[in-house]
Design a protein around this motif. Structure first.
Motif, PDB file in Angstrom:
ATOM      1  N   ARG A   1       0.833  -1.203   0.000  1.00  0.00           N
ATOM      2  CA  ARG A   1       0.000   0.000   0.000  1.00  0.00           C
ATOM      3  C   ARG A   1       0.867   1.253   0.000  1.00  0.00           C
ATOM      4  O   ARG A   1       0.598   2.225  -0.703  1.00  0.00           O
ATOM      5  CB  ARG A   1      -0.941  -0.019   1.216  1.00  0.00           C
ATOM      6  N   ARG A   2       1.941   1.228   0.774  1.00  0.00           N
ATOM      7  CA  ARG A   2       2.861   2.369   0.787  1.00  0.00           C
ATOM      8  C   ARG A   2       3.443   2.590  -0.609  1.00  0.00           C
ATOM      9  O   ARG A   2       3.523   3.719  -1.094  1.00  0.00           O
ATOM     10  CB  ARG A   2       3.990   2.121   1.788  1.00  0.00           C
ATOM     11  N   GLN A   3       3.824   1.505  -1.263  1.00  0.00           N
ATOM     12  CA  GLN A   3       4.400   1.629  -2.603  1.00  0.00           C
ATOM     13  C   GLN A   3       3.377   2.147  -3.606  1.00  0.00           C
ATOM     14  O   GLN A   3       3.707   2.911  -4.517  1.00  0.00           O
ATOM     15  CB  GLN A   3       4.958   0.278  -3.035  1.00  0.00           C
ATOM     16  N   SER A   4       2.114   1.744  -3.425  1.00  0.00           N
ATOM     17  CA  SER A   4       1.081   2.156  -4.376  1.00  0.00           C
ATOM     18  C   SER A   4       0.768   3.636  -4.282  1.00  0.00           C
ATOM     19  O   SER A   4       0.172   4.197  -5.198  1.00  0.00           O
ATOM     20  CB  SER A   4      -0.201   1.349  -4.137  1.00  0.00           C
ATOM     21  N   LEU A   5       1.161   4.259  -3.180  1.00  0.00           N
ATOM     22  CA  LEU A   5       0.854   5.669  -2.996  1.00  0.00           C
ATOM     23  C   LEU A   5       1.969   6.595  -3.487  1.00  0.00           C
ATOM     24  O   LEU A   5       1.946   7.786  -3.210  1.00  0.00           O
ATOM     25  CB  LEU A   5       0.568   5.944  -1.513  1.00  0.00           C
ATOM     26  N   GLN A   6       2.923   6.056  -4.233  1.00  0.00           N
ATOM     27  CA  GLN A   6       4.035   6.880  -4.701  1.00  0.00           C
ATOM     28  C   GLN A   6       3.636   7.813  -5.841  1.00  0.00           C
ATOM     29  O   GLN A   6       4.221   8.871  -6.002  1.00  0.00           O
ATOM     30  CB  GLN A   6       5.199   5.990  -5.165  1.00  0.00           C
ATOM     31  N   THR A   7       2.678   7.415  -6.674  1.00  0.00           N
ATOM     32  CA  THR A   7       2.369   8.202  -7.864  1.00  0.00           C
ATOM     33  C   THR A   7       1.107   9.034  -7.662  1.00  0.00           C
ATOM     34  O   THR A   7       0.170   8.640  -6.960  1.00  0.00           O
ATOM     35  CB  THR A   7       2.188   7.302  -9.089  1.00  0.00           C
ATOM     36  N   ASN A   8       1.077  10.183  -8.313  1.00  0.00           N
ATOM     37  CA  ASN A   8      -0.108  11.039  -8.258  1.00  0.00           C
ATOM     38  C   ASN A   8      -1.329  10.319  -8.816  1.00  0.00           C
ATOM     39  O   ASN A   8      -2.440  10.471  -8.304  1.00  0.00           O
ATOM     40  CB  ASN A   8       0.142  12.320  -9.054  1.00  0.00           C
ATOM     41  N   SER A   9      -1.143   9.551  -9.879  1.00  0.00           N
ATOM     42  CA  SER A   9      -2.277   8.876 -10.511  1.00  0.00           C
ATOM     43  C   SER A   9      -2.905   7.855  -9.575  1.00  0.00           C
ATOM     44  O   SER A   9      -4.136   7.783  -9.470  1.00  0.00           O
ATOM     45  CB  SER A   9      -1.834   8.197 -11.808  1.00  0.00           C
ATOM     46  N   SER A  10      -2.102   7.062  -8.885  1.00  0.00           N
ATOM     47  CA  SER A  10      -2.669   6.038  -8.011  1.00  0.00           C
ATOM     48  C   SER A  10      -3.353   6.663  -6.790  1.00  0.00           C
ATOM     49  O   SER A  10      -4.394   6.179  -6.330  1.00  0.00           O
ATOM     50  CB  SER A  10      -1.586   5.051  -7.572  1.00  0.00           C
ATOM     51  N   ARG A  11      -2.790   7.747  -6.270  1.00  0.00           N
ATOM     52  CA  ARG A  11      -3.430   8.397  -5.125  1.00  0.00           C
ATOM     53  C   ARG A  11      -4.756   9.038  -5.523  1.00  0.00           C
ATOM     54  O   ARG A  11      -5.740   8.974  -4.779  1.00  0.00           O
ATOM     55  CB  ARG A  11      -2.484   9.426  -4.505  1.00  0.00           C
ATOM     56  N   ALA A  12      -4.784   9.656  -6.687  1.00  0.00           N
ATOM     57  CA  ALA A  12      -6.033  10.258  -7.155  1.00  0.00           C
ATOM     58  C   ALA A  12      -7.094   9.190  -7.386  1.00  0.00           C
ATOM     59  O   ALA A  12      -8.270   9.373  -7.042  1.00  0.00           O
ATOM     60  CB  ALA A  12      -5.784  11.047  -8.441  1.00  0.00           C
ATOM     61  N   MET A  13      -6.692   8.067  -7.931  1.00  0.00           N
ATOM     62  CA  MET A  13      -7.636   6.977  -8.163  1.00  0.00           C
ATOM     63  C   MET A  13      -8.183   6.453  -6.842  1.00  0.00           C
ATOM     64  O   MET A  13      -9.401   6.266  -6.691  1.00  0.00           O
ATOM     65  CB  MET A  13      -6.932   5.851  -8.927  1.00  0.00           C
ATOM     66  N   GLN A  14      -7.311   6.222  -5.867  1.00  0.00           N
ATOM     67  CA  GLN A  14      -7.750   5.675  -4.588  1.00  0.00           C
ATOM     68  C   GLN A  14      -8.690   6.631  -3.872  1.00  0.00           C
ATOM     69  O   GLN A  14      -9.738   6.230  -3.352  1.00  0.00           O
ATOM     70  CB  GLN A  14      -6.539   5.371  -3.713  1.00  0.00           C
ATOM     71  N   ALA A  15      -8.336   7.916  -3.822  1.00  0.00           N
ATOM     72  CA  ALA A  15      -9.188   8.891  -3.146  1.00  0.00           C
ATOM     73  C   ALA A  15     -10.531   9.020  -3.853  1.00  0.00           C
ATOM     74  O   ALA A  15     -11.588   9.115  -3.211  1.00  0.00           O
ATOM     75  CB  ALA A  15      -8.487  10.245  -3.078  1.00  0.00           C
TER      76      ALA A  15
END
Length: 857
Positions: free
Chosen positions: A795-809
């Motif tokens: 999960r920590r690794q998945s939050l490295q990119t702007n795209s993945s954080r925007a998708m999750q939020a």
């Protein structure tokens, strides 16, 4: 004069910060090269060991796949650690361990929380320098790799590229598959493997790269302790035969059991260090990168001869290939090839405009920025620079060369290399054509700010997360959608709708949209899944208004032109047919259909051929109007921007979306799944068999969702008992794992493995035995701890990119969860107990409510 335009200078300034970041390179007395870079942006690290040996270095054993065989064997045990202990130790510290082999290198890496960097260095040093290659493991892994070879033969794309390389290269070892030929590989002995290991795995043939939240001096000391005590050895030179000049066209056209045609046109080109290499990259970008590229527009959009087309310049060593790759209908292959050649001739005569070069350069700059989003990506860039190029400053010199490229230079390389007498044409076609035409101590994520949320009067929601580490901004618009919201007989509608929204608008044609975003190196693309659909735009900060404009036009004034719809519908249909060419994908689809039956999740977001074929522009427009309403729209923006400046413009766009809500269908599914219960066998003309077992599983955000996360990790990965038993101990399968399909109202938890025909029952028995072990409560505390550590680190690794954080939020907002719910993930994973896993297994893994499918030759 070289092109020194202000725009290209501005673009290169974006990379100056990367080039100025300190990177330490040193060489130990034993010849080991060490590259270290500190990055405090996240509490993560990537530790990579690059071995300067690959399939081209196998000398007398060319075609045996020794390098790839060793890659598999180095995690099987050392004098200090048993094989299982290696993966279990890494998992217990929240890490991910893996490796890959190419023609010229073998790379072993661990990505993990940075507080455990020393452990990763220790584990990799031990594996790379002290592996024992146990005889029993050598024998077992031989069977596993034979299954992998069979799997590559079942993959049409792999067969296409193997055909290309064996045709384009007559002497160079590139003609041999990296994995090896089955018959040559089968003859390899442990002595052969050991001799190759001892001759090539020496400190003076290794590069250790570490990037992350590290203390450079302390990390260097740890590397010296673990790698520095091994003496250098004599490295015998490896003769790599040069490829003689190609003097005449070559071709290889195969007719097999596939659904669509795959084709490659290739020309020999010089290697990465040649002065023409950057120009060839620019040419490939101009011709075939993105929807606004020359070939995409001319061959796909205007001539409608292909479903997909792209261009690439591949030249990692002393020579390589310039490739134009396309997929299409078999009856159009010759016309598509002729059209491509016409376009190349036109470009060779008329050349390219300065604006075209500006766009291509921007795309390459953005690609360079994107490659540095993660610790692993940064380490890989440094590894390539050191091992492949031999110069850590290669990125700077490469882009300086690109900045000086003129239209005349691009035209010159096209005329020099893409000539008829050196063309190699390879294709894979449906057989019918031939017949008709003759970490437990993972620290919280650091440095990532929360998303803020603003709900507008019309119900739309705006999520903002400014983060200035990279010059990159990602805008993601999400809507609840997917199979549950599609009409029967019209499955695949949301996927096609999402694609069509990136095409024509009332202001711009599809080609103009693509060019408008790609000329600044941006990306604009659709996404769709089981429960949502939407659009994403990613650009440099200076181009955020351009991205917002494209996004707003797509959402507010789409124009579903009949000719564009016909093209995109046919492309989606081709993708569906292409899925049938891969036996694993086909097996998963058939399992899903049997399990869910008439429930919408019986098909994935791409739908089926009948449904997609029937869709009309009017139906897509109606679906758009139904889903694109205020309370169903979330816009998440993450990256390098100032909220005070950007938020008013984002709100102005969102305020134009009409008010409204959607009604989620409520299907009575509890107790009704699986739709088809029992054991089923299907036959397919493939070399391998695939076995699958499906049970009910958690839905999205169901009460046992987090237990399902842990269960999926427990049954999957290199450290799982199932993997150890089926693959490592018994050599029954190349892959074995679990996975999930999760909808808003139902879910499926399933197991799958690829095995040798005749071994299906044995593999299924092992899966059932592992389910029984979990149900009995026999999971060990250390197993659970490893799974929890790995999930938290992932999960920590998945939050490295702007795209993945925007998708999750954005998904959190759509699905009624707190937008920053990622902060609660670790605690919820840690709360899962062995007892919870017992309850989960008892509740879901009911043999009487199971769908079992065996797909075999």
């Amino acid at each position: 004069m070289p092109n020194q335009s202000s725009s290209s200078t501005t673009d290169l300034k974006l990379l100056q910060a990367f080039w100025q970041e300190p990177v330490e390179r040193s060489v130990l007395p034993n010849g080991l090269t060490v590259i270290l870079k500190c990055d405090r942006s996240a509490a993560l690290a990537s530790v990579q060991v690059w071995v300067k040996t690959g399939s081209v270095h196998e000398s007398a054993h060319l075609g045996a796949g020794l390098s790839h065989y060793l890659e598999h064997m180095l995690f099987k045990g050392t004098g200090r650690r048993a094989g299982r202990e290696i993966s279990a130790t890494v998992q217990a510290h929240g890490g991910y361990i893996n490796a890959y082999t190419t023609f010229d290198r073998t790379v072993y890496y661990i990505d993990l929380p940075s507080e455990h960097t020393g452990l990763a260095i220790d584990v990799l040093a031990d594996a790379v320098l002290n592996s024992t290659l146990p005889a029993d493991e050598v024998a077992l892994e031989r069977e596993v790799i034979l299954r992998e070879i069979a799997m590559t033969r079942d993959d049409p794309d792999n067969r296409l590229w193997e055909a290309l390389f064996s045709t384009a290269f007559r002497e160079h070892p590139y003609r041999q598959p990296i994995i090896g030929h089955a018959d040559v590989f089968s003859a390899v002995t442990r002595d052969d493997l050991l001799a190759y290991y001892r001759s090539r795995y020496a400190p003076n043939n290794l590069v250790v790269v570490v990037v992350g939240d590290i203390d450079v001096a302390a990390t260097r000391t740890v590397i010296e302790a673990h790698f520095g005590q091994v003496p250098r050895v004599r490295l015998a030179p490896v003769l790599v035969p040069a490829e003689p000049p190609q003097l005449a066209p070559r071709s290889e056209h195969r007719f097999e059991d596939v659904e669509i045609t795959r084709s490659v046109l290739a020309w020999p080109i010089p290697g990465l260090s040649h002065a023409d290499a950057p120009v060839l990259d620019l040419l490939a970008t101009l011709l075939g990168h993105g929807d606004s590229s020359v070939l995409w527009q001319e061959v796909r959009e205007r001539s409608r001869l292909v479903h997909t087309i792209d261009a690439s310049s591949w030249n990692p060593g002393t020579n390589g290939l310039f490739c134009i790759t396309f997929t299409g209908e078999p009856e159009k292959r010759l016309a598509a090839t002729a059209r491509i050649q016409q376009i190349l001739a036109r470009c060779a005569s008329a050349g390219f405009k300065s604006g075209d070069l500006k766009k291509a350069l921007r795309q390459l700059v953005v690609g360079e920025i994107n490659s540095r989003k993660t610790m692993s990506g940064q380490a890989a860039r440094l590894g390539v620079a050191e091992v492949v190029v031999g110069d850590l400053d290669h990125s700077r010199t490469y882009f300086e060369q690109l900045r000086a490229v003129t239209p005349a230079a691009v035209r010159a390389v096209l005329r020099r290399y893409l000539v008829a007498e050196r063309l190699t044409a390879v294709s894979l076609n449906p057989a019918a054509v031939a017949a008709e035409n003759p970490a437990s101590c993972v620290r919280p994520v650091s440095g990532i700010p929360d998303f803020s949320e603003t709900r507008l009067a019309n119900g739309t929601r705006l999520l903002l997360q400014p983060e200035h580490r990279l010059p990159n901004v990602h805008l993601r618009l999400l809507m609840t959608g997917g199979p549950l919201f599609e009409e029967p007989g019209r499955r695949g509608a949301t996927a096609l709708l999402a694609t069509m929204l990136t095409k024509d608008t009332r202001r711009r044609s599809a080609a103009a949209v693509a060019r408008f975003i790609e000329e600044v190196g941006g990306a604009f693309y659709p996404f769709s899944g089981n429960n949502s659909l939407g659009l994403a735009a990613e650009v440099l900060p200076i181009d955020v208004d351009r991205a917002l404009g494209v996004l707003a036009d797509a959402v507010l004034c789409p124009n579903f032109k009949p000719e564009t719809l016909a093209t995109e519908r046919e492309a989606q249909l081709a993708s569906l047919r292409q899925d049938d060419d891969d036996v694993v994908t086909l097996a998963r689809k058939h399992l899903r259909q049997r399990f869910f039956g008439l429930h919408p999740l019986g098909l994935d977001a791409q739908g089926d051929i009948a449904g997609v074929s029937a869709l009309t522009a009017g139906e897509l427009l109606a679906l758009h109007r139904r889903l694109c309403v205020g309370s169903n729209v979330v816009l998440a923006v993450a990256g390098d921007f100032e909220p005070r400046e950007l938020a008013p413009r984002l709100k102005a766009f969102l305020n134009r979306i009409p008010r409204g809500g959607i009604v989620s269908p409520r299907l009575a599914v509890a107790g009704q799944l699986p739709a088809e219960r029992g054991d089923f066998i299907e036959q397919q003309p493939r070399e391998q068999a695939v076995v699958l077992q499906a049970f009910t599983g958690p839905r999205v955000h169901g009460e046992d969702f987090y237990v399902g996360e842990v269960a999926d990790e427990l049954f999957s990965g290199m450290a799982s008992r199932l993997f150890e038993r089926v693959r490592e101990e018994k050599g029954l399968a190349y892959f074995v794992r679990s996975s999930r399909v999760m909808g808003l109202d139902a879910g499926m938890f399933y197991f799958m493995a690829g095995t040798q025909p005749g071994k299906e029952a044995e593999v299924l028995g092992e899966i059932e035995a592992e389910i029984a072990r979990v149900r009995s409560g026999a999971v060990e505390p250390a197993e659970l701890s490893r799974c929890q550590a790995r999930l938290k680190a992932a999960r920590r690794q998945s939050l490295q990119t702007n795209s993945s954080r925007a998708m999750q939020a954005g998904l959190n907002a759509l699905q009624g969860q707190p937008i920053n719910d990622w902060k609660n993930y670790d605690a919820r994973i840690d709360a899962v107990t062995i007892g919870d896993l017992v309850v989960f297994a008892e509740h879901h893994f009911d043999r009487e409510r199971r769908t079992q499918l065996v797909v075999r030759p």
